[in-house]
Design a protein around this motif. Structure first.
Motif, mmCIF file in Angstrom:
data_model
loop_
_atom_site.group_PDB
_atom_site.id
_atom_site.type_symbol
_atom_site.label_atom_id
_atom_site.label_comp_id
_atom_site.label_asym_id
_atom_site.label_seq_id
_atom_site.Cartn_x
_atom_site.Cartn_y
_atom_site.Cartn_z
ATOM 1 N N PRO A 140 21.397 -39.557 48.820
ATOM 2 C CA PRO A 140 20.711 -40.385 47.827
ATOM 3 C C PRO A 140 21.630 -41.455 47.261
ATOM 4 O O PRO A 140 22.859 -41.414 47.440
ATOM 5 C CB PRO A 140 20.331 -39.364 46.740
ATOM 6 N N LEU A 141 21.033 -42.430 46.583
ATOM 7 C CA LEU A 141 21.766 -43.473 45.859
ATOM 8 C C LEU A 141 22.642 -44.321 46.777
ATOM 9 O O LEU A 141 23.770 -44.688 46.423
ATOM 10 C CB LEU A 141 22.606 -42.862 44.733
ATOM 11 N N ILE A 142 22.137 -44.636 47.960
ATOM 12 C CA ILE A 142 22.847 -45.508 48.893
ATOM 13 C C ILE A 142 22.133 -46.859 48.909
ATOM 14 O O ILE A 142 20.960 -46.939 49.275
ATOM 15 C CB ILE A 142 22.873 -44.920 50.315
ATOM 16 N N PRO A 143 22.802 -47.941 48.513
ATOM 17 C CA PRO A 143 22.148 -49.258 48.509
ATOM 18 C C PRO A 143 21.913 -49.755 49.930
ATOM 19 O O PRO A 143 22.615 -49.350 50.869
ATOM 20 C CB PRO A 143 23.143 -50.148 47.760
ATOM 21 N N PRO A 144 20.945 -50.645 50.129
ATOM 22 C CA PRO A 144 20.676 -51.181 51.468
ATOM 23 C C PRO A 144 21.652 -52.305 51.824
ATOM 24 O O PRO A 144 22.495 -52.715 51.006
ATOM 25 C CB PRO A 144 19.257 -51.726 51.333
ATOM 26 N N LEU A 145 21.518 -52.789 53.040
ATOM 27 C CA LEU A 145 22.266 -53.969 53.471
ATOM 28 C C LEU A 145 21.979 -55.123 52.518
ATOM 29 O O LEU A 145 20.823 -55.405 52.187
ATOM 30 C CB LEU A 145 21.849 -54.349 54.892
ATOM 31 N N ASN A 146 23.022 -55.783 52.041
ATOM 32 C CA ASN A 146 22.829 -56.938 51.169
ATOM 33 C C ASN A 146 23.823 -58.029 51.529
ATOM 34 O O ASN A 146 24.921 -57.755 52.026
ATOM 35 C CB ASN A 146 22.949 -56.552 49.686
ATOM 36 N N SER A 147 23.427 -59.265 51.288
ATOM 37 C CA SER A 147 24.271 -60.397 51.661
ATOM 38 C C SER A 147 24.034 -61.556 50.709
ATOM 39 O O SER A 147 22.986 -61.668 50.064
ATOM 40 C CB SER A 147 23.995 -60.834 53.101
ATOM 41 N N THR A 148 25.039 -62.410 50.623
ATOM 42 C CA THR A 148 24.963 -63.634 49.831
ATOM 43 C C THR A 148 25.432 -64.798 50.696
ATOM 44 O O THR A 148 26.526 -64.735 51.283
ATOM 45 C CB THR A 148 25.845 -63.545 48.576
ATOM 46 N N PHE A 149 24.611 -65.829 50.784
ATOM 47 C CA PHE A 149 24.961 -67.045 51.519
ATOM 48 C C PHE A 149 25.046 -68.193 50.520
ATOM 49 O O PHE A 149 24.096 -68.427 49.768
ATOM 50 C CB PHE A 149 23.916 -67.357 52.593
ATOM 51 N N SER A 150 26.166 -68.893 50.524
ATOM 52 C CA SER A 150 26.371 -69.982 49.571
ATOM 53 C C SER A 150 26.862 -71.222 50.304
ATOM 54 O O SER A 150 27.695 -71.132 51.213
ATOM 55 C CB SER A 150 27.408 -69.595 48.510
ATOM 56 N N ILE A 151 26.342 -72.369 49.891
ATOM 57 C CA ILE A 151 26.869 -73.637 50.377
ATOM 58 C C ILE A 151 27.276 -74.449 49.153
ATOM 59 O O ILE A 151 26.530 -74.527 48.172
ATOM 60 C CB ILE A 151 25.849 -74.397 51.252
ATOM 61 N N ARG A 152 28.479 -74.991 49.214
ATOM 62 C CA ARG A 152 29.038 -75.670 48.043
ATOM 63 C C ARG A 152 29.454 -77.094 48.391
ATOM 64 O O ARG A 152 30.069 -77.333 49.445
ATOM 65 C CB ARG A 152 30.248 -74.902 47.517
ATOM 66 N N TYR A 153 29.104 -78.006 47.487
ATOM 67 C CA TYR A 153 29.591 -79.384 47.566
ATOM 68 C C TYR A 153 30.622 -79.562 46.455
ATOM 69 O O TYR A 153 30.329 -79.372 45.275
ATOM 70 C CB TYR A 153 28.461 -80.387 47.388
ATOM 71 N N SER A 154 31.838 -79.929 46.837
ATOM 72 C CA SER A 154 32.925 -80.082 45.873
ATOM 73 C C SER A 154 33.433 -81.512 45.875
ATOM 74 O O SER A 154 33.699 -82.093 46.937
ATOM 75 C CB SER A 154 34.090 -79.141 46.209
ATOM 76 N N ASN A 155 33.553 -82.060 44.690
ATOM 77 C CA ASN A 155 34.168 -83.362 44.512
ATOM 78 C C ASN A 155 35.404 -83.171 43.654
ATOM 79 O O ASN A 155 35.764 -82.050 43.305
ATOM 80 C CB ASN A 155 33.183 -84.347 43.868
#
Length: 234
Positions: A140-155
């Motif tokens: 019990p209490l096992i989280p599922p597959l999770n992901s974060t995708f980020s695209i950043r513009y930096s000046n």
């Protein structure tokens, strides 16, 4: 210049039972709707741990991953006993803390950062955990597959970042612990930071842009997370 670093570690640990696991008396757990009773004769829970980490980098790419495994003996868990009556009204019954045998928790963490150009960069983070009991049932209490995708513009003085957070459904649930499946979801966030000068900057953004109703698998009572949120930090 390319760089690769790999590291393998192994360790052994033991965990003493908690006071609740040893001496608890009709402790109600809302997660699975059972009363729990402790067991003063519990053995220490022991585990062998293996971790493999790999770190790779070149001028426009950075990749890190960690693969891990925890192999438990004398795993401590509540076990249902239908010969004892529940004390809490509406409870499903009573569980006694017991050493249930072997268990396994394994998974990986991955982080990828890529510079697409001088001003654009991409960041990807992925996490996955798999757990099972001695009898092959899911832990019990096992989280599922999770992901974060980020695209950043930096000046020079500011950056703008768009995030997409994805959680897979979790259907590997512990039925004997009254755990229920949870749905997957995707939410989008926007973050902005502007550095006014070397002493002062302002940050803001919008979280959950499309006001998606969702909850995480481990959220108590499946209460939804906050909806669209606009924030500003000075």
């Amino acid at each position: 210049t390319n760089s690769v670093l790999a590291e393998l570690t192994a360790s052994y640990s033991e965990r003493f039972p908690t006071a609740s696991e040893e001496f608890g008396f009709y402790l109600y757990n809302k997660f699975d709707n059972y009363d729990y009773i402790g067991n003063p004769e519990l053995k220490n829970e022991s585990s062998y741990q293996l971790n493999l980490g790999v770190d790779y980098s070149k001028h426009n790419l950075s990749f890190k991953t960690n693969v891990f495994g925890y192999f438990f003996s004398d795993y401590i868990m509540g076990v249902f006993d239908n010969s004892v009556s529940a004390m809490t009204p509406g409870s499903n019954g009573v569980k006694f803390y017991s050493n249930t045998g072997n268990a396994l928790i394994t998974g990986f963490e991955m982080n990828l950062m890529m510079n697409l150009s001088e001003k654009f960069s991409l960041v990807t983070i992925v996490n996955y955990i798999y757990g099972k009991e001695f009898n092959e049932d899911p832990l019990p209490l096992i989280p599922p597959l999770n992901s974060t995708f980020s695209i950043r513009y930096s000046n020079k003085n500011y950056f703008i970042q768009l995030e997409e957070i994805l959680n897979a459904p979790q259907n590997r649930v512990s039925k004997r612990n009254s755990e229920s499946a949870s749905a997957g979801y995707a939410i989008s966030n926007l973050r902005v930071t502007d550095r006014i000068n070397k002493w002062f900057s302002i940050s803001g953004g919008i979280e959950n842009i499309f006001d998606k109703e969702y909850y995480n698998h481990l959220d108590w009572l499946k209460i939804p997370q906050k909806g669209r949120n606009i924030y500003c930090d000075l």
